[in-house]
Structures are given as C-alpha cells and as structure tokens.
Design a protein around this motif. Structure first.
Motif, short mmCIF file in Angstrom:
data_model
loop_
_atom_site.label_atom_id
_atom_site.label_comp_id
_atom_site.label_asym_id
_atom_site.label_seq_id
_atom_site.Cartn_x
_atom_site.Cartn_y
_atom_site.Cartn_z
N PHE A 57 0.83 -1.22 0.00
CA PHE A 57 0.00 0.00 0.00
C PHE A 57 0.86 1.27 0.00
O PHE A 57 2.03 1.23 0.40
CB PHE A 57 -0.98 0.00 1.19
N ASP A 58 0.29 2.36 -0.50
CA ASP A 58 0.99 3.64 -0.54
C ASP A 58 1.04 4.21 0.87
O ASP A 58 -0.02 4.40 1.49
CB ASP A 58 0.20 4.66 -1.40
N ALA A 59 2.22 4.50 1.37
CA ALA A 59 2.33 5.12 2.69
C ALA A 59 3.79 5.39 2.98
O ALA A 59 4.68 4.77 2.39
CB ALA A 59 1.76 4.21 3.78
N ASP A 60 4.02 6.30 3.90
CA ASP A 60 5.37 6.56 4.33
C ASP A 60 5.42 6.28 5.83
O ASP A 60 5.42 7.18 6.65
CB ASP A 60 5.72 8.03 4.01
N VAL A 61 5.38 5.01 6.17
CA VAL A 61 5.39 4.62 7.59
C VAL A 61 6.62 3.74 7.84
O VAL A 61 7.02 2.98 6.96
CB VAL A 61 4.10 3.86 7.99
N PRO A 62 7.22 3.86 9.01
CA PRO A 62 8.46 3.12 9.25
C PRO A 62 8.21 1.62 9.39
O PRO A 62 7.14 1.19 9.83
CB PRO A 62 8.98 3.69 10.57
N LYS A 63 9.22 0.84 9.00
CA LYS A 63 9.09 -0.61 9.19
C LYS A 63 9.04 -0.91 10.68
O LYS A 63 9.64 -0.20 11.49
CB LYS A 63 10.21 -1.36 8.49
N GLY A 64 8.29 -1.94 11.02
CA GLY A 64 8.14 -2.28 12.44
C GLY A 64 6.89 -1.65 13.04
O GLY A 64 6.55 -1.93 14.18
N SER A 65 6.21 -0.77 12.26
CA SER A 65 4.98 -0.18 12.81
C SER A 65 3.77 -0.94 12.28
O SER A 65 3.85 -1.65 11.28
CB SER A 65 4.88 1.30 12.44
N TYR A 66 2.66 -0.77 12.99
CA TYR A 66 1.41 -1.40 12.56
C TYR A 66 0.56 -0.36 11.83
O TYR A 66 0.53 0.81 12.23
CB TYR A 66 0.64 -1.95 13.76
N ALA A 67 -0.14 -0.80 10.77
CA ALA A 67 -1.01 0.12 10.04
C ALA A 67 -2.32 -0.59 9.73
O ALA A 67 -2.33 -1.81 9.51
CB ALA A 67 -0.33 0.53 8.72
N ASN A 68 -3.42 0.19 9.75
CA ASN A 68 -4.70 -0.39 9.34
C ASN A 68 -4.90 -0.13 7.85
O ASN A 68 -4.83 1.01 7.41
CB ASN A 68 -5.85 0.22 10.13
N VAL A 69 -5.11 -1.20 7.11
CA VAL A 69 -5.14 -1.09 5.65
C VAL A 69 -6.42 -1.73 5.12
O VAL A 69 -6.80 -2.83 5.55
CB VAL A 69 -3.90 -1.82 5.05
N LYS A 70 -7.07 -0.99 4.18
CA LYS A 70 -8.26 -1.54 3.53
C LYS A 70 -7.85 -2.11 2.17
O LYS A 70 -7.18 -1.43 1.38
CB LYS A 70 -9.29 -0.42 3.34
#
Ligand code: SAM
Ligand code: SF4
Length: 484
Positions: A457-470
């Motif tokens: 998915f498109d995002a700029d979040v660091p590895k090791g973090s959790y993200a909610n993705v649809k």
C-alpha cells in the motif's frame, strides 16, 4: 545465481513463506579480521542454523562477507529433501573449486542435511571439501576449522539426543529488523516414508522454554515485532526440566511439570502484546484444540496455520506413513474454521506422483484443495530419497511426465483458489505489520496481515509499525490496499 539454483521440483505460488526452498548468503558486516561466507539452502530451519553457526564463529573473531572470493572460510549449509537440492550443492562446490584455485588457504565446509546423509563420502567425492558437519555438531566448528587450516580434513556427523543450542544467541542474517525466526525444537520422530529428515536431523528434542522467551524478549527490545517459532512438528513440542528428549519424556510418567506447545505459545504471546507470534510447521496428527483456543485467546498470535496434507487420498497417506487419513485431516480443518473462523489462513505442502498413486487418488488431492480452500501451498513432485522407508519398500513407478502433469494441475488449482480467497478480502480492513519498502515502488510499503498475506500500500510509515489497511485489489499472491 538465481537461475543456477532454480529448482524444478518446487513450484511455489508464494515465495515469502517459512518453508520456501530458497537460498541466502551472508552479508558484509565490516567486522572481524577473518571472514566467513555462508550460503544456506532449504527450509527455514537451515537458515536458522546458519545464524547459530555464525554466532559460534563470531566468538572466534570472524566477521561475515557476501563474497566467497574474500572469505577465509566458506560454508555451505545444505538440504537433502529432494535430489535437485543436492545437485545444486554439487554445482556450487564446483564453483567454489574455482575460488580455491585462486586462494589455496580458504577452508571449505559442508554443513547440514547433506553432510549428515553422505558423511565421509562427501570428503571422498568432493576433493575441495575440508570439513563435513552434521546439524548437531556445530559446536565443534572452531576446532575443525583450526585443524583444516593446519591441513587436516575433519568430520563430525554425530547426532545428539539433547542438543538444542539453547544457550547460543543467533546472529541475525539477512534480517529486515522486524521479523525473526526462533528455533524451538530439533529433529523429528515421525517417519513419513518419503522423508529424509529423521535420518539427517535425528531424534526430536524440545528447547528450554525459558531460553525461547529470553530470545523473544531480546528481539522485541531490539525493535523486532514478529517471531516465528520453528520446528519440523511444533505441535509435538514437549519439555520438562528433567528431560527434553520427546521419546524419553513420553515414556516417563513421573514427570508432572511439562510445557506443551499451547503453553509455550501462551508464554511467548505474553512477552509483549505488540510482538506477533507465528509458528511452523503443524503436523495434522498433533495439532490440538487447546492450541487453537490459545491462538484465539491472544490477538498477537497470528491466525495462520501451515498444515501440510501431502495428499488428499487415505490410501496414499497410509503409504506415506502420515498416520492420519483424509477424514482426520478434514476434521482438523473444520476445527480451525469453527474456533478461528473463515479468515484464518491455512496453507499446505503437497506431493504429486507418490509411488503407486492413481489418477483417482490424484483427483482426491485436488478435491481436498477445493474443500479446504488453502490460501497457498508449496507443491512438489515426489523425489525418491535413498535410505527412506519409501525407497526401501515401494517402487518409484510414476513416470516423470505424469508427476509433472499432476503437479501442474495442483499448481493451477492452487492459483485459482488463492485468487478466490484473496478476492474475499477486497473491501476488508486488516492490521498490517510493515516490513519495509515495497520492491515495486519507493512510495509503497509492504507487510503482512495476521493470516500471513502480503499487503502492499501507498504510505510513508516506518518498518516495524502497525497500520490499518483496507484491501482494494489483489492477485493470487498479493493484496493491494490503502491506509485507513
Ligand atoms: N515437517 C514438515 C511436515 O511434516 O509437514 C515438512 C518438512 S519437509 C522439510 C518440507 C516438505 O518437503 C514436506 O512437507 C514435503 O511436502 C516435501 N518433501 C519431503 N520429502 C520429499 C520428497 N522425497 N519428495 C518430494 N517432496 C518432499
Ligand atoms: Fe519429514 Fe514427516 Fe518429519 Fe515432516 S513430519 S520432517 S515430512 S518425517
């Protein structure tokens, strides 16, 4: 190099999984006066062993290199599971022969299952090899390397009944810094008739749970967010303070403080709620409802089970000595669906063209796949291995073209089912552990959901973090989504 090791026996739908037959090499760590190069083949247990081996040699002052030409010691950690895997190793030894011609001082060692299977024959057949070490003999490596440097070839293929390397803290190789594997047991007491593992990895023994928890805690403290507990048959994990050998523990009725796999899972899940826990491999005869209920109880135990069926036909399963039949397997799948629901990921290993398998029996494998709806599978055609029960008792009588055609039918079926399963996820939201940038674009990241599906998915979040993705789209192997 990738072409060199392409294994036609193995046609995977999904590469990024614990059991994938792949290869890995050490990276440059810029440390140590002397350099170690390890190339590892086969299952995740082998990659995990290479991390133990690296730790043992690091204590002797070795750093790691990604180039055999710059190494003082070249080790190849081998797999014997199919004939093709061994042939790949032989080809690599030819290549290392060229390296040794340029640098006569380099020590070359063969480790792992092929070392155990062929023992001193390897020293006789492959003149380039200086040392041969089986999977339980790695503590002997510093001594044998020293001997080899003094010109004496060495071998240790002793199989231990107790060794678990519990006290050795593995040096993480090829790590993304987020996910890591923890070996919880060694060996296998099952005797599947096609399989060489009981002969190359010895008797089953379980590792001290306290050392497992310590390793999981250390990984969490270093920023890792997922551990996969590894064993040939994790559901038969059984440990007590007085005895760790499975067979002896089963015979000893006086031992009352026993840690089983469900207990261990719970202990690891409690290390931290942000540390995901996975495990592999589950044997259908051993996976219990207690394990399924423990999975349900903890959100951080991932809802994914690798449950190799091997075949969907009861007669073939009996010849394979799998000790369950089709009904038993279906009952275990029904229990997973009942306790953990439809979204729990299930994957399998399948073998096409085992001795005497008829077309109808092959069709049973396809119909089992339709019943279970595996998210993915590792699929092989049968490769006779010397010394196994099947090699001794049955004729390898299915012609190669038929094995390959049946395998292709299994692969085609799996591809269709994987797509069907992935399409069901479109529109749903998942908690994804981000493992790093996607290989396709710098603007995208990739990770996996609890059911072990890769989501990009498109995002700029660091590895090791959790993200909610649809999830918005999919292929048979990957889900695509957007941050919510
Ligand atoms: N312990 C795991 C289990 O019981 O499912 C499997 C371990 S084995 C390293 C991985 C897979 O290799 C097996 O599940 C089986 O499908 C495949 N395999 C093992 N021996 C094989 C053979 N002789 N020919 C083809 N495939 C084989
Ligand atoms: Fe081999 Fe069977 Fe043991 Fe798996 S359970 S390692 S297939 S003998």
């Amino acid at each position: 190099m990738q072409g060199l090791i392409a294994d036609i026996d193995l046609l995977e739908v999904e590469k990024n999984q614990p059991e994938s037959c792949d290869f890995k090499v050490t990276e440059d760590d810029g440390k140590g006066k002397r350099k170690l190069y390890i190339e590892s083949y086969g299952c995740q247990m082998n990659f995990s062993d290479s991390e133990i081996v690296t730790s043992i040699l690091k204590k002797e002052g070795f750093g790691t290199t990604s180039s055999p030409e710059h190494a003082d010691v070249i080790l190849i950690n081998t797999c014997s599971i199919r004939e093709k895997a061994e042939q790949t190793v032989r080809n690599r030894l030819n290549f290392f022969n060229g390296v040794k011609k340029k640098n006569r001082d380099v020590t070359v060692g063969v480790l792992g299952c092929m070392a155990e299977r062929l023992k001193s024959k390897l020293l006789e057949e492959e003149k380039i090899v200086d040392l041969v070490l089986g999977p339980d003999a790695y503590r002997d490596l510093p001594k044998l390397v020293k001997q080899a440097e003094e010109g004496e070839k060495g071998i240790n293929t002793f199989l231990s009944r107790e060794e678990t390397y519990a006290d050795i803290s593995p040096v993480r190789l090829n790590s993304n810094g987020v996910t890591a594997f923890i070996s919880i047991m060694r060996g296998c007491d099952n005797m599947c008739s096609f399989c060489v593992v009981p002969f190359t990895r010895g008797r089953e023994r379980s590792r001290d749970p306290h050392s497992i928890i310590r390793e999981a805690q250390e990984l969490f403290d270093k920023g890792y967010r997922e551990v996969t507990l590894l064993g040939q048959n994790v559901d038969s994990y059984k440990w007590s303070a007085v005895e760790n050998n499975k067979a002896r523990l089963d015979r000893n009725e006086d031992v009352d403080e026993i840690v089983n796999f469900a207990n261990l899972l719970e202990m690891v899940a409690k290390v931290h709620p942000d540390l995901r826990v996975r495990f592999s491999t589950s044997h259908p005869k051993d996976i219990t409802d207690e394990v399924l209920h423990t999975m349900k109880k903890y959100e951080n135990i991932c809802k994914y089970i690798h449950l190799p069926a091997q075949s969907g036909n009861s007669r073939v399963l009996e010849l394979m000595n799998r000790t369950y039949d089709r009904n038993w397997y279906i009952n275990r799948v029904d229990a997973i669906r009942e306790i953990l629901g439809e979204e729990c990921g299930i994957s399998s290993d399948m073998i096409a063209g085992f001795c005497t398998e008829t077309e109808e029996e092959h069709a049973d494998t396809l119909s089992l796949m339709d019943y279970v709806k595996y998210d993915f599978s590792y699929m092989f055609f049968y490769s006779e291995r010397p010394g196994t029960l099947a090699a001794k008792k049955y004729e390898d009588d299915i012609p190669l073209e038929i094995k390959k055609r049946r395998l292709q039918e299994i692969i085609d079926k799996q591809r269709a089912i994987s797509l069907e399963r992935n399409k069901l996820d479109i529109g749903k939201e998942f908690k994804v552990l981000v493992e790093g940038k996607s290989k396709r674009s710098e603007k995208q990241v990739q990770g996996r959901n609890s059911a072990n599906k890769v989501i990009i998915f498109d995002a700029d979040v660091p590895k090791g973090s959790y993200a909610n993705v649809k999830v918005t789209d999919c292929t048979p192997a990957t889900l695509f989504g957007e941050l919510v």
